[in-house]
Design a protein around this motif. Structure first.
Motif, PDB file in Angstrom:
ATOM      1  N   MET A 167      45.529  51.733  36.934  1.00  0.00           N
ATOM      2  CA  MET A 167      45.530  50.711  35.800  1.00  0.00           C
ATOM      3  C   MET A 167      44.083  50.714  35.245  1.00  0.00           C
ATOM      4  N   HIS A 168      43.828  50.453  34.130  1.00  0.00           N
ATOM      5  CA  HIS A 168      42.659  50.534  33.348  1.00  0.00           C
ATOM      6  C   HIS A 168      42.511  48.934  33.259  1.00  0.00           C
ATOM      7  N   ILE A 169      41.394  48.143  33.661  1.00  0.00           N
ATOM      8  CA  ILE A 169      41.180  46.885  33.187  1.00  0.00           C
ATOM      9  C   ILE A 169      39.972  46.855  32.269  1.00  0.00           C
ATOM     10  N   ASP A 170      40.390  46.118  31.100  1.00  0.00           N
ATOM     11  CA  ASP A 170      39.301  46.032  30.020  1.00  0.00           C
ATOM     12  C   ASP A 170      38.267  45.576  30.551  1.00  0.00           C
ATOM     13  N   LYS A 171      37.027  45.976  30.002  1.00  0.00           N
ATOM     14  CA  LYS A 171      35.656  45.655  30.536  1.00  0.00           C
ATOM     15  C   LYS A 171      35.273  44.033  30.026  1.00  0.00           C
ATOM     16  N   ASP A 172      35.943  43.478  29.075  1.00  0.00           N
ATOM     17  CA  ASP A 172      35.806  42.075  28.908  1.00  0.00           C
ATOM     18  C   ASP A 172      36.195  41.208  30.024  1.00  0.00           C
ATOM     19  N   LEU A 173      37.562  41.617  30.301  1.00  0.00           N
ATOM     20  CA  LEU A 173      37.980  40.900  31.484  1.00  0.00           C
ATOM     21  C   LEU A 173      37.481  40.949  32.846  1.00  0.00           C
ATOM     22  N   VAL A 174      36.993  42.178  33.126  1.00  0.00           N
ATOM     23  CA  VAL A 174      36.051  42.488  34.122  1.00  0.00           C
ATOM     24  C   VAL A 174      34.821  41.662  33.953  1.00  0.00           C
ATOM     25  N   ALA A 175      34.150  41.679  32.995  1.00  0.00           N
ATOM     26  CA  ALA A 175      32.935  40.844  32.961  1.00  0.00           C
ATOM     27  C   ALA A 175      33.353  39.361  33.137  1.00  0.00           C
ATOM     28  N   ALA A 176      34.359  39.035  32.372  1.00  0.00           N
ATOM     29  CA  ALA A 176      34.739  37.461  32.285  1.00  0.00           C
ATOM     30  C   ALA A 176      34.953  36.785  33.886  1.00  0.00           C
ATOM     31  N   SER A 177      35.456  37.791  34.701  1.00  0.00           N
ATOM     32  CA  SER A 177      35.870  37.505  36.048  1.00  0.00           C
ATOM     33  C   SER A 177      34.896  37.959  37.215  1.00  0.00           C
ATOM     34  N   ALA A 178      33.921  38.483  36.598  1.00  0.00           N
ATOM     35  CA  ALA A 178      32.674  38.861  37.791  1.00  0.00           C
ATOM     36  C   ALA A 178      32.228  37.738  38.575  1.00  0.00           C
ATOM     37  N   THR A 179      31.612  37.070  37.533  1.00  0.00           N
ATOM     38  CA  THR A 179      30.913  35.601  38.261  1.00  0.00           C
ATOM     39  C   THR A 179      31.594  34.923  39.423  1.00  0.00           C
ATOM     40  N   PRO A 180      32.921  34.620  38.815  1.00  0.00           N
ATOM     41  CA  PRO A 180      33.790  33.667  39.946  1.00  0.00           C
ATOM     42  C   PRO A 180      34.188  34.455  40.870  1.00  0.00           C
ATOM     43  N   LEU A 181      34.240  35.958  40.981  1.00  0.00           N
ATOM     44  CA  LEU A 181      34.700  36.655  41.911  1.00  0.00           C
ATOM     45  C   LEU A 181      33.496  36.564  43.094  1.00  0.00           C
ATOM     46  N   VAL A 182      32.366  37.196  42.347  1.00  0.00           N
ATOM     47  CA  VAL A 182      31.306  37.410  43.553  1.00  0.00           C
ATOM     48  C   VAL A 182      30.879  35.934  44.270  1.00  0.00           C
ATOM     49  N   LEU A 183      30.894  34.905  43.349  1.00  0.00           N
ATOM     50  CA  LEU A 183      30.629  33.455  44.019  1.00  0.00           C
ATOM     51  C   LEU A 183      31.857  33.199  45.105  1.00  0.00           C
ATOM     52  N   GLY A 184      32.962  33.578  44.535  1.00  0.00           N
ATOM     53  CA  GLY A 184      33.902  33.323  45.604  1.00  0.00           C
ATOM     54  C   GLY A 184      33.803  34.217  46.904  1.00  0.00           C
ATOM     55  N   ILE A 185      33.431  35.200  46.738  1.00  0.00           N
ATOM     56  CA  ILE A 185      33.417  36.260  48.047  1.00  0.00           C
ATOM     57  C   ILE A 185      32.038  35.845  48.756  1.00  0.00           C
ATOM     58  N   LEU A 186      31.158  35.291  48.100  1.00  0.00           N
ATOM     59  CA  LEU A 186      29.795  34.601  48.905  1.00  0.00           C
ATOM     60  C   LEU A 186      30.352  33.563  49.451  1.00  0.00           C
ATOM     61  N   ALA A 187      31.473  32.789  49.127  1.00  0.00           N
ATOM     62  CA  ALA A 187      31.524  31.374  49.419  1.00  0.00           C
ATOM     63  C   ALA A 187      32.481  31.617  51.131  1.00  0.00           C
ATOM     64  N   GLU A 188      32.913  32.944  51.134  1.00  0.00           N
ATOM     65  CA  GLU A 188      33.518  33.193  52.463  1.00  0.00           C
ATOM     66  C   GLU A 188      32.204  33.479  53.487  1.00  0.00           C
ATOM     67  N   GLY A 189      31.150  33.777  52.976  1.00  0.00           N
ATOM     68  CA  GLY A 189      30.013  34.262  53.850  1.00  0.00           C
ATOM     69  C   GLY A 189      29.042  34.921  53.405  1.00  0.00           C
ATOM     70  N   GLU A 190      27.723  35.045  53.934  1.00  0.00           N
ATOM     71  CA  GLU A 190      26.855  35.951  53.427  1.00  0.00           C
ATOM     72  C   GLU A 190      27.267  37.393  53.196  1.00  0.00           C
ATOM     73  N   SER A 191      26.785  38.216  52.398  1.00  0.00           N
ATOM     74  CA  SER A 191      27.169  39.306  52.222  1.00  0.00           C
ATOM     75  C   SER A 191      26.116  40.285  51.406  1.00  0.00           C
ATOM     76  N   TYR A 192      26.342  41.613  51.300  1.00  0.00           N
ATOM     77  CA  TYR A 192      25.563  42.503  50.527  1.00  0.00           C
ATOM     78  C   TYR A 192      26.031  43.331  49.617  1.00  0.00           C
ATOM     79  N   GLY A 193      25.329  44.051  48.944  1.00  0.00           N
ATOM     80  CA  GLY A 193      25.921  44.691  47.809  1.00  0.00           C
ATOM     81  C   GLY A 193      27.241  45.552  47.896  1.00  0.00           C
TER      82      GLY A 193
END
Length: 124
Positions: free
Chosen positions: A1-27
């Protein structure tokens, strides 16, 4: 499934912040976690992630520090800050509103329009 780049961009910040809320991480681990969370349907690249991490760092939402991998290589670790936790909470409220609106639209769209109902796309 292709996910539109606008949707990926809109969700990127909350996804990364949510992942880092689980604990420290790297790229690489963040990219891997996004892949896990989406069952492989979201394929992020370093070229997308690192500019986002740098922006989040400039905004004070994450802090970076250098560490070492198990193999002894240096790598940058990212941790969410208090401001990042606040931003995550605000983004979650925003996404809840958007998700609720979309759910209502999709539920309405799945019902057959009533004959002559102008609000359902018919003409009175």
């Amino acid at each position: 499934m292709h996910i539109d780049k606008d949707l990926v961009a809109a969700s990127a910040t909350p996804l990364v912040l949510g992942i880092l809320a689980e604990g420290e991480s790297y790229g690489y681990a963040i990219v891997k976690r996004v892949n896990e969370l989406s069952d492989g349907r979201m394929q992020w690249t370093d070229g997308m992630l690192y500019p986002l991490l740098h922006r989040l760092e400039r905004n004070g939402y994450v802090q970076a520090s250098w560490g070492r991998s198990d193999a002894g290589r240096r790598r940058k670790h990212y941790a969410i800050t208090e401001a990042g936790l606040e931003a995550l909470a605000e983004r979650r409220k925003q996404w809840d509103v958007v998700a609720d609106a979309l759910t209502q639209v999709w539920q309405a769209a799945s019902r057959p329009p009533a004959l002559g109902d102008a609000t359902a796309g018919g003409f009175a």
